[in-house]
Design an enzyme around this catalytic site. Structure first.
Site, PDB file in Angstrom:
ATOM      1  N   GLY A  10      49.361  -3.499 -38.593  1.00 36.79           N
ATOM      2  CA  GLY A  10      49.722  -2.903 -37.315  1.00 36.79           C
ATOM      3  C   GLY A  10      49.009  -3.582 -36.158  1.00 36.79           C
ATOM      4  N   TYR A 126      54.583  14.582 -33.715  1.00 33.00           N
ATOM      5  CA  TYR A 126      53.601  13.487 -33.807  1.00 33.00           C
ATOM      6  C   TYR A 126      52.208  13.981 -33.404  1.00 33.00           C
ATOM      7  CZ  TYR A 126      51.030   9.285 -32.448  1.00 33.00           C
ATOM      8  OH  TYR A 126      50.065   8.311 -32.294  1.00 33.00           O
ATOM      9  N   LYS A 130      48.880  14.405 -35.879  1.00 30.93           N
ATOM     10  CA  LYS A 130      47.644  13.661 -35.586  1.00 30.93           C
ATOM     11  C   LYS A 130      46.462  14.615 -35.410  1.00 30.93           C
ATOM     12  CE  LYS A 130      47.114   9.780 -35.053  1.00 30.93           C
ATOM     13  NZ  LYS A 130      46.683   8.757 -36.061  1.00 30.93           N
TER      14      LYS A 130
END
Length: 287
Positions: A10, A126, A130
């Site tokens: 990433g 999301y 998280k």
């Protein structure tokens, strides 16, 4: 130390790999899903034990914000369950964990920079997954450093900067949201501060990190085009409601960086300076 980097393919993982050569005293284990499936608890336990891992930097995450709204199971697996497995495995060895989190743990309704003690209030799948990851790593590893960041970009992978450069060259006109405010983060700067934390010693707790300054996505795009020398694309400001998305975005997600600056003695670059560095590197790669 033997240090495990997850999500090495990433944006942040790639930047970490570039910096590793400056720290040859450590042994680095760079993994992505092919080398280590972090949703497999047994695989993590074996890897951490077999390689005598002393610390983990978890750069892996499910980051497709809109897709997460309809893919909660996978988002939860990568953003909440997997970090718990990593935390549990490294705790058994008395090691430390750096967990990367996000401004999306806040709903963006505040009007001054978010500090680490502000109560999280995510407004998306999301953000919720998280936040669940943050709670899990703190529960299972006593030496956990959580770094919340925002608007991440780099020369690697897909990100806003690269997309705006591409669209700026392809289109005569672009509409970009002007009523969402935050600060971009150059992944190289984030990788540098992680390396500083490792070298000075991981101090457990939650920290905020982005570049300095405050802008909108519209202003960010204007700066990207100016620095990249794009003059043929007209950028116009859009209201959020003119560009509906499945997931809600924080309207204000400026992060206060005082704690990380004081703890590790770091100076954080201004967003436009780092943007210029990144775009220059992108141009060099194309030559």
């Amino acid at each position: 130390m033997n240090i495990l980097i997850t999500g090495c393919n990433g944006q942040l993982g790639n930047e970490m790999q570039l910096l590793e050569k400056n720290f040859p005293e450590h042994t680095w284990f760079n993994t992505d899903v092919q080398e280590l499936d972090i949703t497999n608890q047994e695989a993590i336990d074996l890897f951490v034990e077999d390689n005598q891992i002393d610390g983990i930097v978890n750069c892996a995450a499910y980051t497709a914000v809109d897709k997460a709204e309809s893919d909660r199971q996978l988002a939860t697996s990568l953003n909440a369950v997997a970090p718990a497995y990593l935390a549990s495995a490294i705790e058994k060895r008395g090691g430390w964990l750096v967990q990367i989190s996000t401004d999306y743990v806040f709903d963006g309704t505040k009007h001054k920079p978010y500090v680490e003690t502000d109560t999280p209030c995510p407004d998306s799948v999301y953000g919720s997954t998280k936040l669940a990851g943050e709670l899990a790593v703190q529960k299972f590893c006593s030496r956990t450093m959580i770094i919340r960041t925002a608007w991440l970009y780099s020369t690697f992978g897909n990100n806003f900067v690269k997309t705006m450069i591409r669209l700026g060259k392809e289109k005569e006109q672009l509409g970009v949201i002007f009523d969402q405010i935050g600060t971009p983060t150059y992944a190289r700067d984030l990788a540098n501060v992680i390396m500083t934390a490792i070298e000075k010693g991981i101090q457990p707790g939650i920290y905020h990190f982005s570049n300095e300054g405050v802008i909108s996505w519209y202003d960010f795009t204007k700066a990207i085009h100016r620095i990249a020398g794009i003059t043929t694309c007209h950028v116009r400001p859009l209201h959020t409601e003119e560009y509906p998305t499945p997931a809600n975005r924080p309207a204000y997600s400026v992060l206060d960086k005082t704690k990380i600056k004081q703890t590790y003695g770091v100076e954080i670059p201004y967003w436009e300076e780092s943007l210029a560095v990144c775009i220059e590197r992108l141009m060099e790669e194309k030559e």
